[in-house]
Write a protein that holds these residues in place. Sequence first.
Motif, PDB file in Angstrom:
ATOM      1  N   VAL A  82     -36.462 -40.086  22.130  1.00  0.00           N
ATOM      2  CA  VAL A  82     -35.545 -39.531  23.110  1.00  0.00           C
ATOM      3  C   VAL A  82     -34.616 -40.630  23.599  1.00  0.00           C
ATOM      4  O   VAL A  82     -35.066 -41.695  24.008  1.00  0.00           O
ATOM      5  N   ASP A  83     -33.329 -40.360  23.539  1.00  0.00           N
ATOM      6  CA  ASP A  83     -32.336 -41.322  24.008  1.00  0.00           C
ATOM      7  C   ASP A  83     -32.209 -41.182  25.517  1.00  0.00           C
ATOM      8  O   ASP A  83     -31.661 -40.207  26.017  1.00  0.00           O
ATOM      9  N   ILE A  84     -32.718 -42.152  26.267  1.00  0.00           N
ATOM     10  CA  ILE A  84     -32.674 -42.106  27.716  1.00  0.00           C
ATOM     11  C   ILE A  84     -31.778 -43.199  28.290  1.00  0.00           C
ATOM     12  O   ILE A  84     -31.868 -43.523  29.464  1.00  0.00           O
ATOM     13  N   SER A  85     -30.869 -43.704  27.478  1.00  0.00           N
ATOM     14  CA  SER A  85     -30.028 -44.811  27.917  1.00  0.00           C
ATOM     15  C   SER A  85     -29.111 -44.423  29.076  1.00  0.00           C
ATOM     16  O   SER A  85     -28.737 -45.277  29.870  1.00  0.00           O
ATOM     17  N   ARG A  86     -28.745 -43.150  29.204  1.00  0.00           N
ATOM     18  CA  ARG A  86     -27.851 -42.722  30.285  1.00  0.00           C
ATOM     19  C   ARG A  86     -28.612 -42.148  31.471  1.00  0.00           C
ATOM     20  O   ARG A  86     -28.018 -41.810  32.483  1.00  0.00           O
ATOM     21  N   TYR A  87     -29.910 -42.017  31.346  1.00  0.00           N
ATOM     22  CA  TYR A  87     -30.710 -41.363  32.378  1.00  0.00           C
ATOM     23  C   TYR A  87     -31.233 -42.372  33.401  1.00  0.00           C
ATOM     24  O   TYR A  87     -31.349 -43.552  33.135  1.00  0.00           O
ATOM     25  N   TYR A 141     -32.739 -32.969  33.304  1.00  0.00           N
ATOM     26  CA  TYR A 141     -34.011 -33.592  33.632  1.00  0.00           C
ATOM     27  C   TYR A 141     -34.871 -33.644  32.381  1.00  0.00           C
ATOM     28  O   TYR A 141     -35.068 -32.630  31.724  1.00  0.00           O
ATOM     29  N   VAL A 142     -35.393 -34.813  32.059  1.00  0.00           N
ATOM     30  CA  VAL A 142     -36.303 -34.971  30.937  1.00  0.00           C
ATOM     31  C   VAL A 142     -37.645 -35.401  31.512  1.00  0.00           C
ATOM     32  O   VAL A 142     -37.749 -36.457  32.134  1.00  0.00           O
ATOM     33  N   GLY A 143     -38.665 -34.563  31.328  1.00  0.00           N
ATOM     34  CA  GLY A 143     -40.000 -34.882  31.811  1.00  0.00           C
ATOM     35  C   GLY A 143     -40.744 -35.778  30.834  1.00  0.00           C
ATOM     36  O   GLY A 143     -40.131 -36.499  30.037  1.00  0.00           O
ATOM     37  N   TYR A 144     -42.039 -35.723  30.893  1.00  0.00           N
ATOM     38  CA  TYR A 144     -42.886 -36.580  30.071  1.00  0.00           C
ATOM     39  C   TYR A 144     -43.813 -35.744  29.206  1.00  0.00           C
ATOM     40  O   TYR A 144     -44.129 -34.612  29.540  1.00  0.00           O
ATOM     41  N   ASP A 145     -44.250 -36.314  28.080  1.00  0.00           N
ATOM     42  CA  ASP A 145     -45.254 -35.632  27.268  1.00  0.00           C
ATOM     43  C   ASP A 145     -46.643 -36.048  27.754  1.00  0.00           C
ATOM     44  O   ASP A 145     -46.777 -36.784  28.728  1.00  0.00           O
ATOM     45  N   ASN A 192     -44.822 -40.525  27.609  1.00  0.00           N
ATOM     46  CA  ASN A 192     -43.518 -40.879  27.039  1.00  0.00           C
ATOM     47  C   ASN A 192     -42.507 -39.789  27.382  1.00  0.00           C
ATOM     48  O   ASN A 192     -42.888 -38.653  27.653  1.00  0.00           O
ATOM     49  N   PRO A 193     -41.215 -40.089  27.361  1.00  0.00           N
ATOM     50  CA  PRO A 193     -40.217 -39.048  27.627  1.00  0.00           C
ATOM     51  C   PRO A 193     -40.365 -37.889  26.646  1.00  0.00           C
ATOM     52  O   PRO A 193     -40.535 -38.085  25.453  1.00  0.00           O
ATOM     53  N   ALA A 194     -40.319 -36.677  27.174  1.00  0.00           N
ATOM     54  CA  ALA A 194     -40.475 -35.474  26.353  1.00  0.00           C
ATOM     55  C   ALA A 194     -39.201 -35.206  25.564  1.00  0.00           C
ATOM     56  O   ALA A 194     -38.103 -35.514  26.021  1.00  0.00           O
ATOM     57  N   PRO A 195     -39.312 -34.616  24.380  1.00  0.00           N
ATOM     58  CA  PRO A 195     -38.115 -34.348  23.571  1.00  0.00           C
ATOM     59  C   PRO A 195     -37.291 -33.165  24.064  1.00  0.00           C
ATOM     60  O   PRO A 195     -36.184 -32.970  23.620  1.00  0.00           O
ATOM     61  N   THR A 196     -37.832 -32.370  24.983  1.00  0.00           N
ATOM     62  CA  THR A 196     -37.059 -31.259  25.538  1.00  0.00           C
ATOM     63  C   THR A 196     -36.930 -31.445  27.037  1.00  0.00           C
ATOM     64  O   THR A 196     -37.732 -32.131  27.660  1.00  0.00           O
ATOM     65  N   GLY A 197     -35.922 -30.844  27.599  1.00  0.00           N
ATOM     66  CA  GLY A 197     -35.687 -31.006  29.021  1.00  0.00           C
ATOM     67  C   GLY A 197     -35.145 -29.736  29.644  1.00  0.00           C
ATOM     68  O   GLY A 197     -35.038 -28.698  28.999  1.00  0.00           O
ATOM     69  N   PHE A 246     -32.947 -27.655  26.944  1.00  0.00           N
ATOM     70  CA  PHE A 246     -32.162 -28.356  25.937  1.00  0.00           C
ATOM     71  C   PHE A 246     -33.046 -29.351  25.219  1.00  0.00           C
ATOM     72  O   PHE A 246     -34.108 -29.719  25.708  1.00  0.00           O
ATOM     73  N   LYS A 247     -32.612 -29.776  24.060  1.00  0.00           N
ATOM     74  CA  LYS A 247     -33.301 -30.825  23.317  1.00  0.00           C
ATOM     75  C   LYS A 247     -32.590 -32.126  23.627  1.00  0.00           C
ATOM     76  O   LYS A 247     -31.384 -32.237  23.462  1.00  0.00           O
ATOM     77  N   ALA A 248     -33.339 -33.081  24.126  1.00  0.00           N
ATOM     78  CA  ALA A 248     -32.750 -34.365  24.486  1.00  0.00           C
ATOM     79  C   ALA A 248     -32.237 -35.074  23.237  1.00  0.00           C
ATOM     80  O   ALA A 248     -32.766 -34.888  22.147  1.00  0.00           O
ATOM     81  N   GLY A 249     -31.212 -35.866  23.402  1.00  0.00           N
ATOM     82  CA  GLY A 249     -30.646 -36.609  22.281  1.00  0.00           C
ATOM     83  C   GLY A 249     -31.660 -37.557  21.679  1.00  0.00           C
ATOM     84  O   GLY A 249     -32.494 -38.116  22.379  1.00  0.00           O
ATOM     85  N   GLY A 250     -31.599 -37.714  20.374  1.00  0.00           N
ATOM     86  CA  GLY A 250     -32.535 -38.597  19.692  1.00  0.00           C
ATOM     87  C   GLY A 250     -31.827 -39.809  19.130  1.00  0.00           C
ATOM     88  O   GLY A 250     -30.611 -39.838  18.996  1.00  0.00           O
ATOM     89  N   THR A 251     -32.595 -40.801  18.834  1.00  0.00           N
ATOM     90  CA  THR A 251     -32.054 -41.998  18.196  1.00  0.00           C
ATOM     91  C   THR A 251     -32.795 -42.197  16.891  1.00  0.00           C
ATOM     92  O   THR A 251     -33.986 -41.949  16.794  1.00  0.00           O
ATOM     93  N   ARG A 252     -32.107 -42.629  15.903  1.00  0.00           N
ATOM     94  CA  ARG A 252     -32.736 -42.932  14.616  1.00  0.00           C
ATOM     95  C   ARG A 252     -32.635 -44.434  14.376  1.00  0.00           C
ATOM     96  O   ARG A 252     -31.638 -45.046  14.673  1.00  0.00           O
TER      97      ARG A 252
END
Length: 132
Positions: A24-29, A85-89, A93-98, A111-117
């Motif tokens: 989960v990309d949380i760089s802006r959160y 809002y992105v919760g936790y699994d 860890n940050p959950a992939p959905t929010g 929504f599905k949080a942005g991912g990073t590859r």
Amino acid sequence: MTKTFVLPLLAALPALLVSCRDDVDISRYQRLQFNSYQECAAYYRTQIQQGLQNPCARSSSVSGSGASFMYYGPYYYNQSGTQRYVGYDASGNPAPTGLSYDSKRGRYGSFKAGGTRRGGLTSSARSGGFGG
């Protein structure tokens, strides 16, 4: 005459596959810090009622007087009236959905949080190593 076939990437394949998973990309959160789970849950009561799962996570740190625990609220992002809002699994860890809230329309949605590859195999990646 025997030929040997060497695949140097084969031995590293398990580690390579793990590194290719979506994170989960949380760089802006951002997230807020609370002294207890109850404080965190009370602060995000509305979002929890609307479907936000695992809104608060415990983080431990060791100080001179022993272990202390802090609680962090969900990751939060606000842009042009849409709050996300992105919760936790279950692992913390940050959950992939929010959960998102559109203030212009006054409704919640998921929504599905942005991912990073982090790279991975492509069709052009080849392994050499033929010998005689």
